[in-house]
Design a protein around this motif. Structure first.
Motif, PDB file in Angstrom:
ATOM      1  N   LYS A  38     -17.613 -13.296  13.741  1.00  0.00           N
ATOM      2  CA  LYS A  38     -18.849 -14.014  14.055  1.00  0.00           C
ATOM      3  C   LYS A  38     -18.779 -14.784  15.376  1.00  0.00           C
ATOM      4  O   LYS A  38     -19.805 -14.993  16.032  1.00  0.00           O
ATOM      5  N   HIS A 119     -21.781 -12.273  11.589  1.00  0.00           N
ATOM      6  CA  HIS A 119     -21.214 -12.644  10.285  1.00  0.00           C
ATOM      7  C   HIS A 119     -21.136 -11.421   9.382  1.00  0.00           C
ATOM      8  O   HIS A 119     -22.146 -10.791   9.067  1.00  0.00           O
ATOM      9  N   ASP A 131     -24.641  -9.943  10.216  1.00  0.00           N
ATOM     10  CA  ASP A 131     -25.837 -10.780  10.340  1.00  0.00           C
ATOM     11  C   ASP A 131     -26.981 -10.225   9.484  1.00  0.00           C
ATOM     12  O   ASP A 131     -28.137 -10.072   9.932  1.00  0.00           O
TER      13      ASP A 131
END
Length: 467
Positions: A38, A119, A131
């Motif tokens: 991330k 992420h 994400d």
């Protein structure tokens, strides 16, 4: 991205020391590998806000301490007042971090590893979202998401006054009064940094000794050294909160049944770290962490979910970058069909203060708790020629060996450069070496590492340079 471009042999979630090392080793072994992280910069907590920036600050603060307080006694005359340019210090630290994280990024690219920035979250059936958008799938998934700082429920961090190590490596001014809660590696290292820069540093520790986990002789010597350096240390002290007294923040604690109040411009909470698995989607694949948040694994790093492995700070064992790296390499080799292995009995632990602390294996107390008959050899640095010549006599080397076999069970050092010296003891322990092996290993003279040789000899009362 085509289906073939998004399908991998191995996908690693987490780009810290465990994750990026695992990814590199997988790629070296011919596995098509993806790395999900991330942060924009790889390297995890260690390279970005932990191990590396703190070491840069430790180094610079030691130079400042010498110039400001010790140079004259060494015959180095400085014309004019020595002053601190904290912005330059921080710029240098940031440059070091940028250089190293950039180097990791280059290594990852060179190995042909596909990088996904965002992420990572498990979706099941080998799929991973980045994400919240499905991005890739892999036959084998390695979880290496690291750890996060532990908060105190009664003293919440605000990132300004009550801070974690993330902020304590980046203060824009030297706090007049710094209170450090927790006398582990992080608290002691950063406490000593800011003490050298001019802070009045008070360390509050709940346990009887600082540097928990160290051999008792080592922690006591270290505490004496820190107090000589001007740090105020309170052990057996329970922090209960904070309040304003006469318009100034004070940390409130209990010691020997009495309340004490310590004024603080900054409060560093350094009471430990916890596994970081937030938003990882563990529930989707049926993985349930234990009560402390760790993911359970078998001896081959397998979790309860097929095809999913875990390493580093989110699994059992010490939360150390080099432990995570070794696990990353071992797991990559296992996935590739090789015999990966980590010897957990010889993982060194280091506190990078001045003097440094380093240890491996059993402490004297641990050996006794296990009922092992032991022999102990110690050698003080006051008797070491190089230490005397270098004004570095605060320290000792302690070797613990089996009384029956002489096999080295543990080694513990307080010394300038202990972090580099401990590897010698680790190496001897790796092949099952004895204290005699250590004592008969030829060392260059004069070196501080000769204290290791002498401590090995001292196990049988044969040290040459001690009474």
């Amino acid at each position: 991205m085509s289906d073939s471009d998004s399908q991998f042999d191995v996908a690693v979630i987490g780009g810290g020391p465990g994750g990026y090392v695992a990814a590199i080793r997988c790629a070296q072994l011919g596995l098509k590998t993806a790395l999900v992280e991330k942060r924009k910069a790889l390297g995890g907590t260690c390279l970005n806000v932990g191990c590396i920036p703190s070491k840069a600050l430790l180094h610079t603060s030691e130079q400042f301490e010498f110039a400001a307080h010790n140079a004259a006694a060494a015959g180095v005359e400085i014309d004019g007042k020595v002053s601190l340019n904290l912005k330059t210090v921080m710029d240098k630290k940031d440059k070091v971090v940028k250089q190293l994280t950039g180097g990791v990024d280059m290594l990852v690219k060179k190995r042909g590893i596909t990088r996904f920035e965002g992420h990572g979250k498990l979706l099941g059936e080998g799929k991973i979202a980045v994400d919240d958008k499905e991005a890739l799938s892999a036959t084998n998934i390695i979880l290496a998401t690291g750890s996060a700082v532990v908060d105190l429920p009664f003293l919440k961090q605000d990132g300004e006054t009550i801070v974690s190590s993330d902020q304590a490596i980046a203060f824009d001014s030297v706090p007049e009064n710094l209170v450090v809660i927790g006398a582990g590696a992080i608290g002691l290292e950063l406490g000593s940094v800011w003490a050298r820069y001019g802070s009045n540093v008070t360390v509050l520790e709940f346990l009887p000794n600082i540097a928990a986990g160290c051999d008792t002789d080592i922690s006591k010597l270290l505490e004496r050294s820190f107090k000589k350096q001007g740090l105020t240390i309170h052990t057996k002290t329970k922090v209960t909160g904070a309040k304003e007294i006469d318009g100034k923040l004070n940390v409130i604690a209990e010691k020997k049944g009495k309340e004490i109040a310590v004024p603080a411009d900054k409060v560093l909470v350094a009471v430990g770290r916890k596994p970081y698995t937030d938003g990882l989607g563990l529930e989707t694949v049926g993985i349930t962490p234990d009560q402390r948040g760790f993911i359970e694994i078998d001896d081959h790093f397998k979790t309860s979910a097929a095809g999913i492995f875990a390493i580093g700070d989110i699994v059992r064992g010490p939360m150390l970058a080099h432990k995570a790296e070794e696990e990353g390499v071992a797991l990559a080799e296992m996935i590739a069909g090789k015999a990966g292995h980590v010897n957990y009995d010889v993982i060194p632990n280091v506190i990078y203060t001045e003097p440094e602390v380093a240890g491996v294996g059993l402490t004297e107390a641990q050996a006794k708790e296990k009922g092992i008959a032991i022999k102990v050899g110690k050698f003080p640095l006051q008797a070491n020629g190089r230490a005397i010549a270098s004004d570095a006599t605060d320290g000792v080397v302690k070797i613990i060996a089996c009384a029956e076999t002489d096999k080295i069970l543990g080694g513990h050092i307080v010394a300038k450069g202990a972090s580099e010296m401990i590897s010698e003891i680790v190496t001897h322990m790796e092949y099952g070496g004895s204290a005699e092996d250590l004592g008969r290993t030829v060392h260059a003279h004069p070196t501080i590492s000769e204290a290791i040789k002498e401590a090995g000899l001292a196990v049988d009362g044969a040290a040459i340079h001690s009474l």
